[in-house]
Design an enzyme around this catalytic site. Sequence first.
Site, PDB file in Angstrom:
ATOM      1  CG  ASP A   1      47.652  -0.704 -17.964  1.00  0.00           C
ATOM      2  OD1 ASP A   1      48.765  -1.268 -18.071  1.00  0.00           O
ATOM      3  OD2 ASP A   1      46.904  -0.464 -18.941  1.00  0.00           O
TER       4      ASP A   1
ATOM      5  N   GLY B   1      49.807   3.519 -34.207  1.00  0.00           N
ATOM      6  CA  GLY B   1      51.074   3.043 -33.648  1.00  0.00           C
ATOM      7  C   GLY B   1      51.924   4.135 -33.015  1.00  0.00           C
TER       8      GLY B   1
ATOM      9  CB  SER C   1      44.868   4.744 -27.060  1.00  0.00           C
ATOM     10  OG  SER C   1      45.563   4.259 -26.007  1.00  0.00           O
ATOM     11  CB  SER C   2      44.928   4.491 -33.159  1.00  0.00           C
ATOM     12  OG  SER C   2      45.845   3.428 -33.229  1.00  0.00           O
ATOM     13  CB  SER C   3      43.851  -0.404 -31.114  1.00  0.00           C
ATOM     14  OG  SER C   3      45.032  -0.153 -30.455  1.00  0.00           O
TER      15      SER C   3
ATOM     16  CG  ASP D   1      45.612   2.269 -23.844  1.00  0.00           C
ATOM     17  OD1 ASP D   1      46.092   2.976 -22.942  1.00  0.00           O
ATOM     18  OD2 ASP D   1      46.296   1.530 -24.576  1.00  0.00           O
TER      19      ASP D   1
ATOM     20  CE1 TYR E   1      51.925  -2.784 -22.736  1.00  0.00           C
ATOM     21  CE2 TYR E   1      51.077  -5.029 -22.845  1.00  0.00           C
ATOM     22  CZ  TYR E   1      50.965  -3.727 -22.389  1.00  0.00           C
ATOM     23  OH  TYR E   1      49.917  -3.376 -21.575  1.00  0.00           O
TER      24      TYR E   1
HETATM   25  C1  GLA Z   1      49.775   0.321 -23.913  1.00  0.00           C
HETATM   26  C2  GLA Z   1      48.727  -0.597 -23.310  1.00  0.00           C
HETATM   27  C3  GLA Z   1      48.243  -0.063 -21.963  1.00  0.00           C
HETATM   28  C4  GLA Z   1      49.435   0.238 -21.035  1.00  0.00           C
HETATM   29  C5  GLA Z   1      50.490   1.067 -21.750  1.00  0.00           C
HETATM   30  C6  GLA Z   1      51.749   1.237 -20.930  1.00  0.00           C
HETATM   31  O1  GLA Z   1      49.215   1.559 -24.227  1.00  0.00           O
HETATM   32  O2  GLA Z   1      47.624  -0.714 -24.186  1.00  0.00           O
HETATM   33  O3  GLA Z   1      47.347  -0.977 -21.379  1.00  0.00           O
HETATM   34  O4  GLA Z   1      49.956  -0.943 -20.509  1.00  0.00           O
HETATM   35  O5  GLA Z   1      50.865   0.490 -22.999  1.00  0.00           O
HETATM   36  O6  GLA Z   1      51.485   2.001 -19.799  1.00  0.00           O
END
Ligand code: GLA
Length: 393
Positions: A45, A130, A134-136, A180, A229
């Site tokens: 992304d 965590g 995508s809890s956040s 997310d 990341y």
């Molecule tokens: C996390 C980030 C996303 C994406 C993924 C990996 O979830 O929030 O934007 O980069 O990692 O694909």
Amino acid sequence: MTDSLGIDPALLERATARFAERFGDAPPTVAVAPGRVNLIGEHTDYNDGFVLPMAIGRAAVVVFRPRNDRTLRLHAVAFDETKELALDALTAPGGDEWYSYVAGVAWAFASEGLVAPGLDAVVDGDVPLGAGLSSSAALEMATARALAAAGDLEWDPVRMALLGQKAENQYVGMNCGIMDQFASAVSRAGHALLLDCRSLETRPVPVPDDAEVVVMDTGARRSLAGSAYNDRRAACERVVARLQKGNPSVKALRDVTLELLEREQERLDPVDLKRARHVVPENTRPVQMADALQASNLEEAGELMNDSHFSLRDLYEVSCEELDLITEIAREQPSCFGARMTGAGFGGCAVALVKADATDSFCDTVLTAYKAKIDLPAALYPCRPMPGARLLV
Ligand code: GLA
């Protein structure tokens, strides 16, 4: 209160009861926004590429009532903690506490001239924290839904996803891409969401009835995810910066082909080259998997998932022992079409595509075999594709 679209009624009862306890009986409104599992297109992304996430039945819940004194009075069920913040005093960066995700969205609204009032709000949810689900983003989008409703603002899911990302990038300080928030705001029931992260065009992709998407939580949580990341992102940006010299049309790894990479490999750092060798082919997989799902070609969809995992493990190097093991056990089951890690990596969840009529035995067998080797609170659960952020009535 019940929600036929996958939200656990016990969660809704707990959150509304806590609201009454903390903020009194006058009836509140409930905003919910789902977590997501990414089917394919990992670490693409932020390279302007394609992703194929699916919203799941686990969600963030914001039970709220507007206030007229420009104050956010927030209570988190998970931490049993209350926090009061003045809307007009929010400045970025604002930290990464649980309430920063709510405050960050309020800050992002204000930064674009969207006027929303203060809130009394209880924050709750059942997206594991965590875990790569995508809890956040779910909390950001439930907050956005609540603020938009309280301020009588139009609900434009695309704009709201972008505001959520702005909150996370600039207020919370996590340099995530757009996947997310998009999955949590824009998804349609019954469909995964093919998203072009450059144009922001989407295509809803039906998940065939004879397939089940199973989330496999390894129970492992890694704190190094944030720094690793940013490190992976920086590697991608270095490759683009190098390739741009002589190839001015390259704006992101999205614009790079494997041929170009191989041709220019001498000019690239070997580790950066390895990272790019993941991103470039991975970016072609979401469209291929969307087409395979649309054609009910589950074998092909599963193979793409396996390829994605091997590439994340060997080239992008964001997998870990637990993710490798659980996906390996999954692939050994005849009912499994394919399996891969999902989300940023280093722990958290994997995802498998499974024959719908064999899901229960798949979950039992994989969990038992995994637990025999790794003593962590792992869990497997099938997920149906859910719609994006909404108000419950
Ligand atoms: C996390 C980030 C996303 C994406 C993924 C990996 O979830 O929030 O934007 O980069 O990692 O694909």
